[in-house]
Design an enzyme around this catalytic site. Sequence first.
Site, mmCIF file in Angstrom:
data_model
loop_
_atom_site.group_PDB
_atom_site.id
_atom_site.type_symbol
_atom_site.label_atom_id
_atom_site.label_comp_id
_atom_site.label_asym_id
_atom_site.label_seq_id
_atom_site.Cartn_x
_atom_site.Cartn_y
_atom_site.Cartn_z
ATOM 1 C CD GLU A 74 -3.138 -0.616 0.207
ATOM 2 O OE1 GLU A 74 -3.359 0.588 -0.041
ATOM 3 O OE2 GLU A 74 -3.793 -1.532 -0.321
ATOM 4 C CG ASP A 95 -6.981 9.519 -1.987
ATOM 5 O OD1 ASP A 95 -7.480 10.455 -2.649
ATOM 6 O OD2 ASP A 95 -7.679 8.686 -1.378
#
Length: 146
Positions: A16, A25
């Site tokens: 991740e 993000d």
Amino acid sequence: MMQISSNGITRLKREEGERLKAYSDSRGIPTIGVGHTGKVDGNSVASGMTITAEKSSELLKEDLQWVEDAISSLVRVPLNQNQYDALCSLIFNIGKSAFAGSTVLRQLNLKNYQAAADAFLLWKKAGKDPDILLPRRRRERALFLS
């Protein structure tokens, strides 16, 4: 009840990515640690926020609770630790509802462990790239089978 192992946590962080400074993000959502978008010590994640590696691990353990709950409620067959850790990585990435309807789960609950492992490879698309997640899925599959 099983829990993700320290090896599973290390692998998940590697898959991740872990960032100790807040960032936006791909969807523009303020994020920190290992994909954490919730609160940190009561404060919303915001630009400029930083956390320690220890805090990141603490947040990840909390964020994995729904993943572990999903395994506990959906998987009806015995798992070894590597299988459990591989499922945690997959579910953390694809979400509970996707896992609930997946060939991985269907084959697993039929005790077809090899077919379940092979079905990890079906979850290889992200965005417009049809194969971007394939290397990750191969690593998860290998862990599941080890």
